[in-house]
Design a protein around this motif. Sequence first.
Motif, short mmCIF file in Angstrom:
data_model
loop_
_atom_site.label_atom_id
_atom_site.label_comp_id
_atom_site.label_asym_id
_atom_site.label_seq_id
_atom_site.Cartn_x
_atom_site.Cartn_y
_atom_site.Cartn_z
N SER A 122 -18.93 -21.88 16.93
CA SER A 122 -19.78 -20.68 16.91
C SER A 122 -21.11 -20.98 17.58
O SER A 122 -21.62 -22.09 17.51
CB SER A 122 -20.04 -20.23 15.47
OG SER A 122 -18.85 -19.78 14.85
N ASP A 162 -19.79 -16.65 8.99
CA ASP A 162 -21.05 -17.26 9.44
C ASP A 162 -22.24 -16.38 9.12
O ASP A 162 -23.33 -16.88 8.76
CB ASP A 162 -21.00 -17.55 10.94
CG ASP A 162 -20.14 -18.75 11.28
OD1 ASP A 162 -19.78 -19.51 10.36
OD2 ASP A 162 -19.83 -18.95 12.47
N THR A 189 -14.49 -15.23 11.45
CA THR A 189 -15.50 -16.29 11.50
C THR A 189 -16.90 -15.71 11.60
O THR A 189 -17.85 -16.23 11.01
CB THR A 189 -15.22 -17.24 12.67
OG1 THR A 189 -13.91 -17.80 12.53
CG2 THR A 189 -16.23 -18.38 12.71
N VAL A 190 -17.05 -14.64 12.35
CA VAL A 190 -18.36 -13.98 12.45
C VAL A 190 -18.83 -13.54 11.06
O VAL A 190 -19.98 -13.79 10.67
CB VAL A 190 -18.32 -12.77 13.41
CG1 VAL A 190 -19.65 -12.03 13.39
CG2 VAL A 190 -17.99 -13.21 14.83
N ALA A 236 -18.13 -16.30 18.28
CA ALA A 236 -17.26 -17.12 17.46
C ALA A 236 -15.81 -16.95 17.90
O ALA A 236 -15.49 -16.15 18.79
CB ALA A 236 -17.41 -16.75 15.98
#
Length: 456
Positions: free
Chosen positions: A390, A435, A431-432, A426
């Motif tokens: 990322s 995070d 995942t975004v 990312a």
Amino acid sequence: MSKVLFVYAKGGPPLGYALSRVAARSAVHLLALSALPPTVATSADRLCASVLSPSEPERQDLVSLIVSRAQAVGADAVVTFSEYAVVAVAEACEKLGLAGAGNSCALARDKRMMRRTWQDQGISQPRFRPVATEQDLHDAAAALRFPLLLKAAWSAGSTAHRTLRHADEVPAAWERAREVMAESAQLGYAELHVAGAGADFLVEEIVQGTASEWFDQEGWGDYVSVEGVVVDGDFRPVCLSGRMPTVEPFTERAGITPAALPHDAQRRIVALARDAVDALGLRNCGTHTEIKLGADGRMWVIETAARFGGAMTVPQIEEVFGLDLIGMLTDHLLGRPVAWPDGARTPQEAEGAAGSLVVLAVDGEGEAWPDRRIWDFPTVREAVPVSAGSRLSVVAENSLPDGTLVPVYDPAAGANTMAALCLLSAADPETVIRDFRTLVDALPHVLPHGTAEAQS
């Protein structure tokens, strides 16, 4: 070489990004209705054939100003990406005989007219009432079901939103909403063409949304936006953007491209967005349509805009789908052929994912930080652990300088109290989300403490 008059005002995608995409297609003449961001001033001189900042008297008749400036530079097209200028630019294009959003553009700007149009077409939306006085709000509160949301008819960025749970909250909500609209006008976040627009409001029932029946992962908000474009009256959906849950009352915290939705859910959402956009009769413009997601497959249209999504929505689309929407729309307005997507792009077609996070002084539950902090992105970059692969960056044009005291979050002012805008790239949208949740949890702990001197 073709010439484009770029009408700039606050809001929309970052000016530096938009300007570079238009300049790659034509000579650009910039008509600046707002002060240029310091981070863009130098590049604007380099990218533009001319830059004009009109005086306040010249701006009194905005449509005539745009028309005369377009004629003076020999513009082949006129563009804007700001919510606050779309109506004026649309009217100017009509007078100039140039391609534009069309004479019904105000339907996609004034939320009262927008909602009435959808009501006439039987399109699913929350029940609402237009209000112009405190007595109107009392009458609407008696006719609708609590909880209610009071919002300004011409606002953007969740500005002047007030939640009402009881009738006795009407006077305070009405007073504060009007105060915020006046404050926003002073900051340059206000309709530029329609006189008295800051006094126009509507109130609507807050429908019950749910994200769990639509998304497999926790952390998603209960609404999405359909990004698209209208080409000669034909709506072309591009993709769906997802959200994290809003901050009380309905301030957006983060937008993620793409929204991690199953194919059938995306298809149904796009169909409702098409109905909503088609009802407004737009001609040639970007579109951004927000849709609330409910239980058992229910959906409600919240609003549509006759412009692309703001903040980093358009850059995110270019990053993950390879579509330069600003350049493509510029080409179309100039009469060039454009290969628009055949349908809304899916998560399976994306190359990774991208998201933008609005930094507000509230935690993941929407509670205010316990103490004041100083915005400092280098500290954030070093101290917050994001996933392997990322990449976290800050959008300088939309952020306070490092070393600035983070504003106290004001629910009524919404995004007016943001400190910064962060961009994350990312591997996938999941995942975004993960995070961003890490980032939100970490900020009130890793940012430097505000000093007494800074707080004063």
